[in-house]
Each structure stands twice: as C-alpha cells, then as structure tokens.
Design a protein around this motif. Structure first.
Motif, short mmCIF file in Angstrom:
data_model
loop_
_atom_site.label_atom_id
_atom_site.label_comp_id
_atom_site.label_asym_id
_atom_site.label_seq_id
_atom_site.Cartn_x
_atom_site.Cartn_y
_atom_site.Cartn_z
N SER A 5 0.84 -1.20 0.00
CA SER A 5 0.00 0.00 0.00
C SER A 5 0.86 1.24 0.00
CB SER A 5 -0.91 0.01 1.23
OG SER A 5 -0.13 0.14 2.41
N ALA A 6 0.25 2.36 -0.35
CA ALA A 6 0.96 3.63 -0.34
C ALA A 6 1.42 3.99 1.08
CB ALA A 6 0.08 4.73 -0.90
N ASP A 7 0.62 3.61 2.08
CA ASP A 7 0.96 3.90 3.47
C ASP A 7 2.21 3.12 3.89
OD1 ASP A 7 0.34 5.09 6.09
OD2 ASP A 7 -0.02 3.02 6.71
N LEU A 8 2.30 1.85 3.46
CA LEU A 8 3.46 1.03 3.76
C LEU A 8 4.71 1.60 3.08
CD1 LEU A 8 4.24 -1.52 5.34
CD2 LEU A 8 3.78 -2.85 3.28
N VAL A 9 4.54 2.10 1.87
CA VAL A 9 5.64 2.73 1.13
C VAL A 9 6.13 3.96 1.88
CG1 VAL A 9 6.22 3.99 -0.98
CG2 VAL A 9 4.96 1.84 -1.12
N LYS A 10 5.18 4.77 2.35
CA LYS A 10 5.52 6.00 3.07
C LYS A 10 6.30 5.69 4.35
CE LYS A 10 3.36 10.13 5.08
NZ LYS A 10 2.07 10.81 5.38
N LYS A 11 5.94 4.62 5.05
CA LYS A 11 6.59 4.26 6.30
C LYS A 11 7.97 3.65 6.09
CE LYS A 11 2.37 3.39 8.96
NZ LYS A 11 1.53 2.35 9.62
N THR A 12 8.16 2.94 4.97
CA THR A 12 9.38 2.16 4.79
C THR A 12 10.44 2.88 3.96
OG1 THR A 12 7.97 0.19 4.86
CG2 THR A 12 10.26 -0.11 4.16
N GLN A 13 10.06 3.37 2.78
CA GLN A 13 10.98 4.10 1.89
C GLN A 13 12.28 3.34 1.63
OE1 GLN A 13 10.77 7.30 0.02
NE2 GLN A 13 8.79 6.30 0.20
N ALA A 14 12.12 2.11 1.13
CA ALA A 14 13.30 1.30 0.82
C ALA A 14 12.96 0.26 -0.25
CB ALA A 14 13.82 0.60 2.07
N ILE A 15 13.97 -0.10 -1.00
CA ILE A 15 13.85 -1.16 -2.01
C ILE A 15 14.73 -2.32 -1.58
CG2 ILE A 15 14.24 -1.80 -4.43
CD1 ILE A 15 13.83 1.15 -5.15
N TYR A 16 14.16 -3.52 -1.61
CA TYR A 16 14.87 -4.70 -1.15
C TYR A 16 15.03 -5.72 -2.29
CZ TYR A 16 13.41 -2.76 3.34
OH TYR A 16 13.19 -1.93 4.40
N GLN A 17 16.21 -6.29 -2.37
CA GLN A 17 16.45 -7.42 -3.27
C GLN A 17 16.76 -8.64 -2.40
OE1 GLN A 17 18.97 -6.90 -6.76
NE2 GLN A 17 19.93 -8.89 -6.38
N PHE A 18 16.15 -9.77 -2.74
CA PHE A 18 16.33 -11.00 -1.98
C PHE A 18 16.99 -12.05 -2.86
CE2 PHE A 18 12.60 -8.73 -0.45
CZ PHE A 18 12.84 -8.64 0.92
N ASN A 19 18.18 -12.46 -2.48
CA ASN A 19 18.87 -13.54 -3.16
C ASN A 19 18.59 -14.82 -2.38
OD1 ASN A 19 19.95 -11.70 -4.97
ND2 ASN A 19 21.82 -11.41 -3.79
N VAL A 20 17.69 -15.61 -2.91
CA VAL A 20 17.25 -16.82 -2.22
C VAL A 20 18.11 -18.00 -2.64
CG1 VAL A 20 15.31 -18.36 -1.78
CG2 VAL A 20 14.89 -15.92 -2.11
N LYS A 21 18.63 -18.72 -1.66
CA LYS A 21 19.47 -19.88 -1.93
C LYS A 21 18.68 -21.16 -1.64
CE LYS A 21 22.73 -18.87 0.95
NZ LYS A 21 24.02 -19.00 1.68
#
Length: 427
Positions: free
Chosen positions: A331-347
C-alpha cells in the motif's frame, strides 16, 4: 532492575560521562548517583529530541533525586574547546575528576559503497577521536586521583573479517575506542589509572534501538550494563586494567546467579539477540570466518527473472506463493513508512532473485531484480526466508546468527522487522 547492590565505594567520586543524557550513559550515571557520586553529564542534548527522551538537564534532576550531585554540560565531543571547558568546570566544581566513561558514540551500519564521507567522519570523530580527546584532557586530573578509571563502552578486538565486511567504517570507529584501551592501559599503568572496555553480550533495549528495530523483546535492559560498569569502576585501578569485559561475565562474577530479570521479556531470556562483534558460540569460528566470501557471491539472473511481474497465484514452490501473498498487502501507506527497495537472493531448493519495492508508488514486488538499485540486498536460504516472513524468525536475529547476509544499508534492512509485523497475519 539492578541486581548488583550499591556499596558506597563511589561516594564523593567524580565521574565524567560522555553521552550521559540517555541510554547506557545515563544508566551508569544513575547507578553511581545511588552511591552519592558526582556526575558530569557531558552530552549534546540540551533540547528534547522529537523521538528520543531525555536531556542533560532531565538527567541531572534524576541524578540528584537519587542522592548524587550533577553538573550538566553541553558538550560535542568533537569540539576540543567544549570538552576542555567541561573538564575545567568539573574540576572546579568537584575539585577533580576520578573516573571517565567514554560512552558517546555514533553508528551507521552501512557497507563501503553506501557510507558517505560525512557519516564516516561523524563516526570517527565521535567514537575514536572523541574518546582519545576526552581521555587526553581528563588525564591531568586522573593522575591526581587515588581511584582513577577510564571505561570505554567498546567491543573486544575481534579480528574475524566478518565484522569488518558488514560495516567497515563503523567497525574501525568502534575498534578505535578499543585500541585506546589497549594502548592507554599500558601507558597509564605508571599513574595507577585503570583503563578498561565494557561491551554488552546481547542487544540492549535503549530508545535508539527501539526506534531502529521497533522491538526489544530479545534484548536486555540497560541495568545489566550499568551494574557491570559499577562493579568495574569499584575495582582497584592499580590491579584492574587492560580488560575487555562483557557485561554478563562481570555481573555473574559479582554474584548474580540468575540473569533472567535483566531480560526485557523473561520468556526470551535464553533466546537473546547477540550484540555485534561477538561470534555466535553455537557457530564454529570457521563458519564466521568464511561468511565474507559467501556474502560476496553475486547471483546472475536470466532475462525472464529480470521481468517486472507479480508471481502467479498457485505457482510452484513456497517462495512464489509467499510473494503472491505479499503483493496483496502492499500500500501507499506502507511505502511511506518504509521508503526502501529490497532485493532478496534466495538460496537452496528455490534459488532465485526476488524484490520488494517500498519506495515508489503503491509498492510492488516480484521475481527478478528491482528496476531501481536496491537499498539493501538480503541473502538467505529459502526455508529461513519463509520463516522470516511468517514471523517465526526476526531479521535481526537471523542476521546476528549468520542465517541472513545483508549488503547495503543495514538500518533500512532492519526496517523489514516493522514491515513484517503488518504482513505476518496476512501472509
């Protein structure tokens, strides 16, 4: 809850404590105040912080309410003139200085590429230079004391490359404080000045840590550090010097048989988060020493994996289903609270690359690398990844146990813990 009784050994002694307006520094000040000590509160916080409670003046009130005497001084430990004035004022008011506690510290948990030089300079100027400066300027008064101590809140000098690979700038700055102990303990022996380091074995619940992670349930209270500091500062400085002590070792040696009351949540007393720079006793040293090479691996994705697409519901495997559920919670609210981009390298069995964008628009997630550079890249086994999003494994716990490797902005990575609280009932 203090479990170490006051003995009165610090009565009339003068402590000069940097960063004593809140947290561990203030806790040490209050413990000494119960003996009737004089405390110089050398800190920058003259005005209330919008998110962190306490100023040098409120700390002074608490110290005097417990029977101590206080001298609040506005001090930026980077400023030699301010430190010198506070030292001079302390010596004049209390007729000397017996104990220096170098507690002031700055922290930025970022890797080399993400550490700007302004933050680098801040950490080194406060941690290493500030500790050296305060020690240098207090030295003439410490020489005149018959119970002189310098206590640095800094870690043992652990040369495991793992702790450098995570945040080399911060590690260097904290180890600078520890190297002051190593050198000054030997240098000041001739003056009967005890110089020691104290470090918590586990995470400590301070307002700053709560603001960073949003959770202190696997931490201990500041009382264990203040109790340990008190025990150390009551020892004979002629014979007790050059030690790199851990808080629970000190209080246990002092007679505390049950450490459970120090835990923020007694249910987690045996499942506490290890503090930084301490190798996990469960893990082999060899494992820790090889973490750097593991974290340095790069994951190459195919053109298909790079496509921006939401995972299809019902797609094979646990990870696609997990991201399908996550996509419905953005949600836009979650975006406003977090303000980060995550990449997940799954093994593991479901090896691949995934991402969550909580910086743009209403948020997005999917398979492949994000369109914009990630703020944090997290690498872990698929099974642990699923447990993390199900609320069974906290990111900070996984990180400190070596189950999660983080590249980039670690502080933003730890924001995942707050995000997951809102997701775990839906995922």
């Amino acid at each position: 809850m203090s479990l170490v009784a006051n003995t009165g050994k610090l009565a009339g002694r003068t402590l000069f404590i940097t960063g004593a307006s809140r947290g561990i520094g203030k806790a040490i000040a209050l413990k000494a105040a119960k003996d009737g000590a004089n405390v110089v509160i050398a800190a920058k916080t003259a005005e209330p912080h919008p998110k962190l409670p306490g100023t040098i003046y409120t700390a002074a009130e608490e110290i005097e309410a417990l029977g101590g005497k206080a001298l609040p001084c506005i001090v930026d430990v980077r400023d030699e003139k301010q430190v010198q004035k506070a030292v001079d004022d302390a010596a004049k008011k209390f007729n000397g200085i017996d104990i220096l506690v170098n507690n002031a510290s700055a922290i930025t948990l970022t890797d080399t590429a993400h550490t700007d030089m302004k933050r680098y300079d801040l950490m080194h100027n406060i941690n290493t230079r500030g500790t050296f400066l305060a020690s240098k300027l207090c030295l003439p008064h410490l020489k005149n004391s018959n119970h002189a101590h310098i206590l640095n809140l800094s870690p043992p000098l652990n040369m495991n490359p793992y702790w450098f690979s995570l945040h080399v700038a911060y590690t260097m700055a904290k180890y600078g404080m520890s190297m002051c102990v190593l050198g000054m303990a030997e240098e000041f022996k001739q003056f009967n000045i005890g110089v020691n380091a104290l470090w918590p074995r586990t995470a400590i619940a301070t307002a700053a840590i709560e603001m960073l992670t949003g959770d202190t349930s696997t931490s201990r209270k500041v009382d264990i550090v203040s109790d340990a500091a008190y025990v150390m500062l009551c020892k004979d400085p002629k014979t007790y010097t050059g030690n790199f002590a851990l808080d629970d070792d000190i209080v246990t040696e002092a007679g505390v048989k049950d450490l459970t009351p120090y835990a923020c949540d007694p249910k987690n007393a045996d499942n506490l988060l290890l503090d930084g720079f301490l190798d996990d006793p469960v893990a082999k040293t060899q494992h820790r020493a090889t973490v750097f090479s593991v974290a340095a691996r790069r994951y190459h994705t195919s053109a298909v994996n790079r496509k921006e697409e939401k995972p299809q519901a019902g797609a094979g495997g646990q990870i696609p289903q997990l991201f399908d559920a996550i996509s419905k919670t953005l949600s836009a609210d979650l975006v406003k609270k977090t303000q980060a981009i995550y990449q997940f390298n799954v093994k593991g069995k479901e090896e691949g690359v995934w991402h969550i964008d909580l910086k743009n628009g209403d948020g997005s997630c999917g398979q492949g690398e994000p369109k914009s550079p990630p703020d944090a890249t997290l690498t872990m086994d698929g099974a642990n990844f699923a447990d993390m999003f199900a609320g069974k494994l906290k990111p900070t716990t996984a990180f400190m146990m070596g189950k999660l490797k983080i590249a980039g902005d670690i502080q933003k990575a730890m924001k995942l813990e707050k995000m997951m609280k809102s997701l775990k009932n839906k995922v």
